[in-house]
Motif scaffolding. Structure first.
Motif, PDB file in Angstrom:
ATOM      1  N   LEU A  24       0.321   1.239  16.993  1.00  0.00           N
ATOM      2  CA  LEU A  24       0.530   0.610  15.677  1.00  0.00           C
ATOM      3  C   LEU A  24       1.658  -0.398  15.747  1.00  0.00           C
ATOM      4  CD1 LEU A  24       0.042   3.911  13.891  1.00  0.00           C
ATOM      5  CD2 LEU A  24      -0.853   1.864  12.831  1.00  0.00           C
ATOM      6  N   LYS A  25       1.407  -1.567  15.181  1.00  0.00           N
ATOM      7  CA  LYS A  25       2.458  -2.586  15.107  1.00  0.00           C
ATOM      8  C   LYS A  25       2.591  -3.048  13.666  1.00  0.00           C
ATOM      9  CE  LYS A  25       2.228  -4.415  19.792  1.00  0.00           C
ATOM     10  NZ  LYS A  25       2.009  -5.589  20.643  1.00  0.00           N
ATOM     11  N   THR A  26       3.827  -3.322  13.275  1.00  0.00           N
ATOM     12  CA  THR A  26       4.052  -3.878  11.938  1.00  0.00           C
ATOM     13  C   THR A  26       4.294  -5.380  12.086  1.00  0.00           C
ATOM     14  OG1 THR A  26       4.910  -1.815  11.050  1.00  0.00           O
ATOM     15  CG2 THR A  26       5.549  -3.821   9.901  1.00  0.00           C
ATOM     16  N   PHE A  27       3.540  -6.157  11.318  1.00  0.00           N
ATOM     17  CA  PHE A  27       3.628  -7.626  11.362  1.00  0.00           C
ATOM     18  C   PHE A  27       4.280  -8.118  10.076  1.00  0.00           C
ATOM     19  CE2 PHE A  27       0.266  -6.358  14.144  1.00  0.00           C
ATOM     20  CZ  PHE A  27       0.281  -7.259  15.200  1.00  0.00           C
ATOM     21  N   ARG A  28       5.329  -8.899  10.236  1.00  0.00           N
ATOM     22  CA  ARG A  28       5.935  -9.568   9.068  1.00  0.00           C
ATOM     23  C   ARG A  28       5.377 -10.987   9.031  1.00  0.00           C
ATOM     24  NH1 ARG A  28      10.218  -8.821   5.898  1.00  0.00           N
ATOM     25  NH2 ARG A  28      10.882  -7.017   7.105  1.00  0.00           N
ATOM     26  N   LEU A  29       4.680 -11.320   7.955  1.00  0.00           N
ATOM     27  CA  LEU A  29       4.024 -12.628   7.849  1.00  0.00           C
ATOM     28  C   LEU A  29       4.707 -13.489   6.790  1.00  0.00           C
ATOM     29  CD1 LEU A  29       0.245 -11.523   7.968  1.00  0.00           C
ATOM     30  CD2 LEU A  29       1.831 -11.938   9.853  1.00  0.00           C
ATOM     31  N   GLU A  68      10.157  -6.933  -2.325  1.00  0.00           N
ATOM     32  CA  GLU A  68      10.818  -7.254  -1.053  1.00  0.00           C
ATOM     33  C   GLU A  68      10.776  -8.735  -0.688  1.00  0.00           C
ATOM     34  OE1 GLU A  68      10.675  -3.617   1.882  1.00  0.00           O
ATOM     35  OE2 GLU A  68       8.665  -3.996   1.119  1.00  0.00           O
ATOM     36  N   GLY A  69      10.307  -9.561  -1.605  1.00  0.00           N
ATOM     37  CA  GLY A  69      10.328 -10.991  -1.315  1.00  0.00           C
ATOM     38  C   GLY A  69       8.986 -11.492  -0.840  1.00  0.00           C
ATOM     39  N   PRO A  70       8.923 -12.779  -0.521  1.00  0.00           N
ATOM     40  CA  PRO A  70       7.626 -13.399  -0.271  1.00  0.00           C
ATOM     41  C   PRO A  70       6.956 -13.016   1.050  1.00  0.00           C
ATOM     42  CG  PRO A  70       9.370 -15.007   0.030  1.00  0.00           C
ATOM     43  CD  PRO A  70      10.021 -13.745  -0.454  1.00  0.00           C
ATOM     44  N   ASP A  71       7.727 -12.558   2.063  1.00  0.00           N
ATOM     45  CA  ASP A  71       7.066 -12.158   3.315  1.00  0.00           C
ATOM     46  C   ASP A  71       6.205 -10.923   3.058  1.00  0.00           C
ATOM     47  OD1 ASP A  71       8.477 -14.142   4.520  1.00  0.00           O
ATOM     48  OD2 ASP A  71       9.835 -12.818   5.628  1.00  0.00           O
ATOM     49  N   LEU A  72       5.099 -10.812   3.809  1.00  0.00           N
ATOM     50  CA  LEU A  72       4.217  -9.647   3.658  1.00  0.00           C
ATOM     51  C   LEU A  72       4.295  -8.796   4.920  1.00  0.00           C
ATOM     52  CD1 LEU A  72       1.023 -11.421   2.264  1.00  0.00           C
ATOM     53  CD2 LEU A  72       2.759 -10.179   0.941  1.00  0.00           C
ATOM     54  N   LEU A  73       4.290  -7.469   4.733  1.00  0.00           N
ATOM     55  CA  LEU A  73       4.260  -6.556   5.879  1.00  0.00           C
ATOM     56  C   LEU A  73       2.907  -5.871   5.960  1.00  0.00           C
ATOM     57  CD1 LEU A  73       7.576  -4.464   5.801  1.00  0.00           C
ATOM     58  CD2 LEU A  73       7.039  -6.423   7.244  1.00  0.00           C
ATOM     59  N   ALA A 123      -2.207   5.869   7.264  1.00  0.00           N
ATOM     60  CA  ALA A 123      -2.649   5.602   5.890  1.00  0.00           C
ATOM     61  C   ALA A 123      -1.474   5.545   4.917  1.00  0.00           C
ATOM     62  CB  ALA A 123      -3.646   6.671   5.459  1.00  0.00           C
ATOM     63  N   VAL A 124      -0.278   5.801   5.423  1.00  0.00           N
ATOM     64  CA  VAL A 124       0.917   5.747   4.565  1.00  0.00           C
ATOM     65  C   VAL A 124       1.273   4.307   4.153  1.00  0.00           C
ATOM     66  CG1 VAL A 124       2.578   5.566   6.468  1.00  0.00           C
ATOM     67  CG2 VAL A 124       3.250   6.746   4.368  1.00  0.00           C
ATOM     68  N   THR A 125       0.611   3.302   4.752  1.00  0.00           N
ATOM     69  CA  THR A 125       1.058   1.905   4.571  1.00  0.00           C
ATOM     70  C   THR A 125       1.211   1.502   3.100  1.00  0.00           C
ATOM     71  OG1 THR A 125      -1.220   1.105   4.746  1.00  0.00           O
ATOM     72  CG2 THR A 125       0.096   1.091   6.765  1.00  0.00           C
ATOM     73  N   THR A 126       0.151   1.652   2.311  1.00  0.00           N
ATOM     74  CA  THR A 126       0.261   1.200   0.911  1.00  0.00           C
ATOM     75  C   THR A 126       1.112   2.163   0.087  1.00  0.00           C
ATOM     76  OG1 THR A 126      -1.844   2.288   0.360  1.00  0.00           O
ATOM     77  CG2 THR A 126      -1.931  -0.069   0.885  1.00  0.00           C
ATOM     78  N   LEU A 127       1.337   3.381   0.626  1.00  0.00           N
ATOM     79  CA  LEU A 127       2.213   4.316  -0.088  1.00  0.00           C
ATOM     80  C   LEU A 127       3.680   3.971   0.162  1.00  0.00           C
ATOM     81  CD1 LEU A 127       0.132   7.550   0.425  1.00  0.00           C
ATOM     82  CD2 LEU A 127       0.315   6.148  -1.628  1.00  0.00           C
ATOM     83  N   ARG A 128       3.971   3.284   1.288  1.00  0.00           N
ATOM     84  CA  ARG A 128       5.327   2.743   1.474  1.00  0.00           C
ATOM     85  C   ARG A 128       5.587   1.717   0.373  1.00  0.00           C
ATOM     86  NH1 ARG A 128       7.800  -1.902   2.898  1.00  0.00           N
ATOM     87  NH2 ARG A 128       9.855  -1.685   3.854  1.00  0.00           N
ATOM     88  N   SER A 129       4.612   0.818   0.191  1.00  0.00           N
ATOM     89  CA  SER A 129       4.736  -0.191  -0.861  1.00  0.00           C
ATOM     90  C   SER A 129       4.965   0.486  -2.212  1.00  0.00           C
ATOM     91  CB  SER A 129       3.445  -1.026  -0.891  1.00  0.00           C
ATOM     92  OG  SER A 129       3.412  -1.875  -1.995  1.00  0.00           O
ATOM     93  N   TRP A 133       8.305   0.380  -4.708  1.00  0.00           N
ATOM     94  CA  TRP A 133       8.106  -0.084  -6.094  1.00  0.00           C
ATOM     95  C   TRP A 133       8.624   0.958  -7.089  1.00  0.00           C
ATOM     96  CZ3 TRP A 133       5.764   1.005 -10.676  1.00  0.00           C
ATOM     97  CH2 TRP A 133       5.529  -0.072 -11.540  1.00  0.00           C
ATOM     98  N   LEU A 134       8.277   2.244  -6.852  1.00  0.00           N
ATOM     99  CA  LEU A 134       8.661   3.306  -7.796  1.00  0.00           C
ATOM    100  C   LEU A 134      10.172   3.503  -7.848  1.00  0.00           C
ATOM    101  CD1 LEU A 134       6.041   6.072  -6.868  1.00  0.00           C
ATOM    102  CD2 LEU A 134       6.180   4.840  -9.053  1.00  0.00           C
ATOM    103  N   LEU A 135      10.831   3.383  -6.673  1.00  0.00           N
ATOM    104  CA  LEU A 135      12.267   3.669  -6.615  1.00  0.00           C
ATOM    105  C   LEU A 135      13.126   2.465  -7.003  1.00  0.00           C
ATOM    106  CD1 LEU A 135      12.532   5.877  -3.378  1.00  0.00           C
ATOM    107  CD2 LEU A 135      12.041   6.553  -5.716  1.00  0.00           C
ATOM    108  N   HIS A 136      12.481   1.335  -7.250  1.00  0.00           N
ATOM    109  CA  HIS A 136      13.247   0.151  -7.667  1.00  0.00           C
ATOM    110  C   HIS A 136      13.876   0.408  -9.041  1.00  0.00           C
ATOM    111  CE1 HIS A 136      14.069  -3.999  -8.933  1.00  0.00           C
ATOM    112  NE2 HIS A 136      14.132  -4.242  -7.630  1.00  0.00           N
ATOM    113  N   PRO A 137      15.111  -0.059  -9.248  1.00  0.00           N
ATOM    114  CA  PRO A 137      15.786   0.197 -10.532  1.00  0.00           C
ATOM    115  C   PRO A 137      14.971  -0.249 -11.760  1.00  0.00           C
ATOM    116  CG  PRO A 137      17.297  -0.818  -8.972  1.00  0.00           C
ATOM    117  CD  PRO A 137      15.974  -0.743  -8.284  1.00  0.00           C
TER     118      PRO A 137
END
Ligand SMILES: Cc1cc2nc3c(=O)[nH]c(=O)nc-3n(C[C@H](O)[C@H](O)[C@H](O)COP(=O)(O)OP(=O)(O)OC[C@H]3O[C@@H](n4cnc5c(N)ncnc54)[C@H](O)[C@@H]3O)c2cc1C
Ligand code: FES
Length: 279
Positions: A24-29, A68-73, A123-129, A133-137
């Motif tokens: 598995l690799k994470t790509f920052r685009l 997290e800004g405009p880059d996508l992971l 499958a945790v990928t979209t749950l990280r997102s 989102w949930l923990l944001h103030p």
């Protein structure tokens, strides 16, 4: 008229090997054009079609959060033709991104409720997102207790450990991390996600559950939730059917009355219970 098949050009900004087995690799685009970054407004649970020149397109869940800004992971498993080519690419290489596609998790319907998040493997990928989102103030006070249960085969296969440790330190979510077997240096939980769910025994009262994982995890987690009194309407799942267009035109992802790409990929278990077993 905007062509829905036309990908937005992006550049690989960073490639991170995400697991000990290099699968598995994470790509920052990074978007090449700022107007595309601005127009790409998504919510947790949505996905995008990533196009790899000369290889093809693959649907992948968005792992970054809108905060997290405009880059996508995207965290991507090396599965076959397109993803293998992707795994050979480096920072600076160009790709295309089509999206955001599909429906997000119904987090607006969970306002004022407890949330239980059960994840297995990549499958945790979209749950990280979702967690970011949930923990944001801006959002945390809209929800009650947040419980996050996540398991992988070994400690080195767990994704996003740094993020998860931060969520735990913040005290804003109950974190339960588990691996399948004892491992040197591992001092957290040992056991499969369904077993840990049984131990944690999340109450269904005023709650919603989001579940993403391999079919075997889902199969054994469902009876645990059933025994605890959870109703199918309270359980949200995300499907990963094979896709082509991603926008409800070609019929490749069709199951029962749904196109998984455009009606899902997020469904309640109640919706899935009445579908043919093919999903
Ligand atoms: C909404 C959605 C979100 C997804 N999110 C992610 C993600 O975050 N990270 C990630 O790594 N993958 C994700 N996937 C799965 C990913 O799309 C496939 O692994 C990818 O399309 C495989 O393409 P390929 O050309 O490399 O493999 P192929 O050469 O097409 O196939 C290689 C092998 O992978 C299997 N395969 C192909 N597509 C799928 C699929 N959709 N589901 C299960 N098995 C498949 C094939 O049956 C074959 O055995 C997601 C899929 C969907 C529909
Ligand atoms: S992938 Fe074409 S309709 Fe869903």
């Amino acid at each position: 008229m905007k062509n829905p098949y036309l990908p937005l050009p992006v550049r690989i900004k960073e490639v991170i090997t995400a697991t000990e087995d290099n699968s598995l690799k994470t790509f920052r685009l990074e978007f090449l054009h700022s107007e595309h970054a601005e127009s790409f407004q998504f919510k947790p649970g949505q996905f995008a079609q990533i196009s790899v020149p000369g290889a093809g397109e693959v649907p992948i869940g968005i792992a970054s959060s809108p905060h997290e800004g405009p880059d996508l992971l995207f965290t991507i498993s090396k599965a076959g033709v397109v993803t293998t080519k992707l795994h050979s690419m480096k920072a600076g290489d160009r790709l295309g991104v089509r999206g955001p596609l599909g429906h997000p998790y119904p987090l607006d319907q969970a306002t004022g409720k407890n949330l239980v998040i059960l994840a297995g493997g990549y499958a945790v990928t979209t749950l990280r997102s979702t967690m970011i989102w949930l923990l944001h103030p801006d959002n945390r006070s809209n929800y009650e207790r947040i419980t996050f249960i996540y398991g992988a085969r070994t400690p080195g296969m767990l994704l996003y450990l740094e993020d998860i440790v931060q969520w735990e330190k913040s005290g804003q979510a109950d974190i339960h991390l588990t691996v399948d077997n004892e491992a040197p240096g591992w001092e957290r939980l040992v056991g499969f996600v369904p077993q840990i769910a049984q131990q944690v025994a999340p109450s269904p009262e005023n709650s919603m559950a989001l579940i993403c994982g391999p079919p075997v995890m889902i199969k054994f987690t469902q009876p645990v939730l059933d025994n605890l009194g959870w109703k199918s309407e309270q359980i949200i799942m995300s499907l990963e059917n094979r896709m082509k267009c991603g926008i409800g035109i070609c019929g490749r992802c069709n199951v029962g009355p749904y196109y998984v790409c455009s009606d899902g990929p997020v469904f309640t278990k109640a919706e899935l219970d009445v579908l043919p077993a093919e999903y």
